[in-house]
Scaffold this motif. Structure first.
Motif, PDB file in Angstrom:
ATOM      1  N   LEU A   1       0.831  -1.204   0.000  1.00 48.52           N
ATOM      2  CA  LEU A   1       0.000   0.000   0.000  1.00 48.52           C
ATOM      3  C   LEU A   1       0.866   1.254   0.000  1.00 48.52           C
ATOM      4  N   PHE A   2       1.955   1.209   0.753  1.00 53.25           N
ATOM      5  CA  PHE A   2       2.890   2.338   0.777  1.00 53.25           C
ATOM      6  C   PHE A   2       3.436   2.602  -0.626  1.00 53.25           C
ATOM      7  N   ALA A   3       3.844   1.541  -1.321  1.00 55.71           N
ATOM      8  CA  ALA A   3       4.366   1.692  -2.687  1.00 55.71           C
ATOM      9  C   ALA A   3       3.292   2.213  -3.632  1.00 55.71           C
ATOM     10  N   MET A   4       2.043   1.796  -3.430  1.00 49.78           N
ATOM     11  CA  MET A   4       0.949   2.253  -4.285  1.00 49.78           C
ATOM     12  C   MET A   4       0.638   3.730  -4.064  1.00 49.78           C
ATOM     13  N   GLY A   5       1.056   4.258  -2.934  1.00 47.70           N
ATOM     14  CA  GLY A   5       0.802   5.663  -2.649  1.00 47.70           C
ATOM     15  C   GLY A   5       1.867   6.598  -3.156  1.00 47.70           C
ATOM     16  N   THR A   6       2.937   6.052  -3.743  1.00 48.58           N
ATOM     17  CA  THR A   6       4.016   6.895  -4.269  1.00 48.58           C
ATOM     18  C   THR A   6       3.646   7.457  -5.638  1.00 48.58           C
ATOM     19  N   ALA A   7       4.449   8.392  -6.100  1.00 54.61           N
ATOM     20  CA  ALA A   7       4.170   9.057  -7.379  1.00 54.61           C
ATOM     21  C   ALA A   7       4.711   8.283  -8.578  1.00 54.61           C
ATOM     22  N   ARG A   8       5.603   7.351  -8.329  1.00 53.59           N
ATOM     23  CA  ARG A   8       6.229   6.610  -9.427  1.00 53.59           C
ATOM     24  C   ARG A   8       5.331   5.472  -9.895  1.00 53.59           C
ATOM     25  N   ASN A   9       5.089   5.425 -11.216  1.00 57.79           N
ATOM     26  CA  ASN A   9       4.204   4.423 -11.786  1.00 57.79           C
ATOM     27  C   ASN A   9       4.746   3.021 -11.594  1.00 57.79           C
ATOM     28  N   ASP A  10       6.080   2.833 -11.754  1.00 59.31           N
ATOM     29  CA  ASP A  10       6.637   1.491 -11.623  1.00 59.31           C
ATOM     30  C   ASP A  10       6.496   0.972 -10.195  1.00 59.31           C
ATOM     31  N   LEU A  11       6.667   1.858  -9.208  1.00 58.91           N
ATOM     32  CA  LEU A  11       6.497   1.449  -7.813  1.00 58.91           C
ATOM     33  C   LEU A  11       5.040   1.120  -7.513  1.00 58.91           C
ATOM     34  N   ARG A  12       4.114   1.873  -8.123  1.00 61.05           N
ATOM     35  CA  ARG A  12       2.697   1.581  -7.898  1.00 61.05           C
ATOM     36  C   ARG A  12       2.332   0.214  -8.467  1.00 61.05           C
ATOM     37  N   GLN A  13       2.908  -0.133  -9.620  1.00 60.20           N
ATOM     38  CA  GLN A  13       2.660  -1.451 -10.197  1.00 60.20           C
ATOM     39  C   GLN A  13       3.229  -2.550  -9.315  1.00 60.20           C
ATOM     40  N   ILE A  14       4.438  -2.320  -8.807  1.00 60.96           N
ATOM     41  CA  ILE A  14       5.047  -3.293  -7.903  1.00 60.96           C
ATOM     42  C   ILE A  14       4.197  -3.442  -6.646  1.00 60.96           C
ATOM     43  N   GLY A  15       3.737  -2.310  -6.112  1.00 59.99           N
ATOM     44  CA  GLY A  15       2.891  -2.338  -4.929  1.00 59.99           C
ATOM     45  C   GLY A  15       1.594  -3.081  -5.182  1.00 59.99           C
ATOM     46  N   GLU A  16       1.002  -2.848  -6.333  1.00 59.56           N
ATOM     47  CA  GLU A  16      -0.248  -3.532  -6.679  1.00 59.56           C
ATOM     48  C   GLU A  16      -0.018  -5.037  -6.793  1.00 59.56           C
ATOM     49  N   PHE A  17       1.092  -5.418  -7.419  1.00 58.17           N
ATOM     50  CA  PHE A  17       1.436  -6.825  -7.560  1.00 58.17           C
ATOM     51  C   PHE A  17       1.613  -7.464  -6.182  1.00 58.17           C
TER      52      PHE A  17
END
Length: 276
Positions: A98-114
Motif C-alpha cells: 500500500l505504501f508503494a501504491m501511494g508513491t508518485a512513481r508508476n513502476d512502484l505503484r505497479q510493484i505495490g499492486e502486484f
C-alpha cells in the motif's frame, strides 16, 4: 524474445525468493525471511510489466494506511515479544505494498499492486483455511493432509518396497536403519505454496490484463501442478529420511520447497506469458 526470456527468469527468481521467505518465516530464520522479501521486492523492480498503468492512482491515503499497518504489526510483535509468523509477514507486506501504491512513481505503484494481490490473496485464504476452519473445528486440513498428501505418498513408498506404516491421521513410521516417526502437516500440505501461487497468478493476470477465463484456467492448472509438485517434494523427504536419517531430512525440508516450487511456478508464468 530476449526481453521476454529475461522477464520470465526474473519472475522465476521472485517466486523462489517469496517462497523461500515464507518458509523461513514460518520454519526457519525470521531475519533471513525478511531479507529474502526485501531482495524479492528489488528483483520485482527489474521486471518490465507490459500493462499500461497501475490500476490505482497515487494517493496519500495508501501511504498513511501502509505506514499504519507496518507500524501496527511491528508494535504488536515488539509488545508481545512474539516471533514474526506467516500471517504477520503477509500483513506487513500488505502495508509495504500500500505504501508503494501511494508513491508518485508508476513502476512502484505497479510493484505495490502486484505485492498487494499476492499478500492479500494469501492472507484471505490463510484466514479461511487455518483460522476460520480452526475456530469452528472444521477438520479440512487434517482430512487433506491424510487423504491427499499422506496416503498417496505412502502408496508410492510401498510400491518401491520401502517399509512404512501409517500410525495416525497425519503420522507415519518409516523403517530405515531405525524406526522414524514423521508427521505430515502444516507446510507439508503444500497449501502455503498454493495460496502464494494463486495470489501471484491473480496479480500478474490483473496487471497484465489477461482475460479472466484464461486466468481461471491457468489458475486451476497451476493448483494441480503445485499439488503434484508437493507430493514429489514429500516423497523426496521420505527417501532422504530413509537413506540418510531425520537430520538430513530436516535440512532438505527447509530448502527443497524453493527449488521445486520455483521451477513449477516458472513454468506456469511462462504459460501465462504465451496465453496473454
Amino acid at each position: 524474445m530476449q526481453d521476454e526470456n529475461k522477464n520470465i527468469i526474473l519472475i522465476l527468481i521472485v517466486l523462489a525468493l517469496f517462497t523461500g521467505a515464507t518458509i523461513e518465516l514460518s520454519e526457519g530464520s525470521t531475519i533471513i525471511g525478511i531479507v529474502l522479501f526485501i531482495v524479492a521486492a528489488g528483483v520485482i523492480s527489474k521486471i518490465k510489466l507490459t500493462g499500461d498503468n497501475a490500476a490505482f492512482k497515487s494517493s496519500k491515503i495508501f501511504l498513511f494506511v501502509g505506514i499504519f499497518i507496518m507500524g501496527a504489526v511491528s508494535a504488536y510483535n515488539l509488545t508481545t515479544r512474539s516471533s514474526i509468523g506467516t500471517l504477520d509477514s503477509m500483513t506487513f507486506i500488505i502495508g509495504t505494498s500500500l505504501f508503494a501504491m501511494g508513491t508518485a512513481r508508476n513502476d512502484l505503484r505497479q510493484i505495490g499492486e502486484f505485492g498487494l494481490y499476492i499478500s492479500f490473496v494469501f492472507t484471505v485464504l490463510y484466514l479461511i483455511f487455518y483460522s476460520f476452519f480452526g475456530y469452528f473445528n472444521i477438520g479440512f486440513l487434517h482430512i487433506f493432509d491424510h487423504y491427499f498428501v499422506l496416503m498417496p505418498t505412502v502408496a508410492v513408498l510401498k510400491i518401491v518396497g520401502i517399509p512404512v506404516e501409517i500410525i495416525a491421521i497425519e503420522t507415519i513410521t518409516l523403517y530405515g536403519e531405525e524406526a522414524m516417526t514423521i508427521v505430515i502437516g502444516g507446510p507439508c500440505s503444500g497449501l502455503y505454496s498454493m495460496f502464494l501461487l494463486i495470489g501471484i497468478v491473480a496479480g500478474y493476470s490483473r496487471i497484465e490484463k489477461i482475460e479472466v477465463r484464461k486466468s481461471l484456467f491457468i489458475m486451476l492448472f497451476a493448483i494441480s501442478i503445485a499439488y503434484l509438485a508437493n507430493l514429489f517434494r514429500v516423497i523426496i523427504l521420505y527417501l532422504t529420511a530413509y537413506f540418510y536419517g531425520l537430520e538430513a531430512m530436516s535440512v532438505v525440508h527447509t530448502h527443497i520447497g524453493w527449488i521445486i516450487f520455483a521451477g513449477t511456478a516458472g513454468l506456469i508464468m511462462y504459460i501465462l506469458n504465451i496465453k496473454k
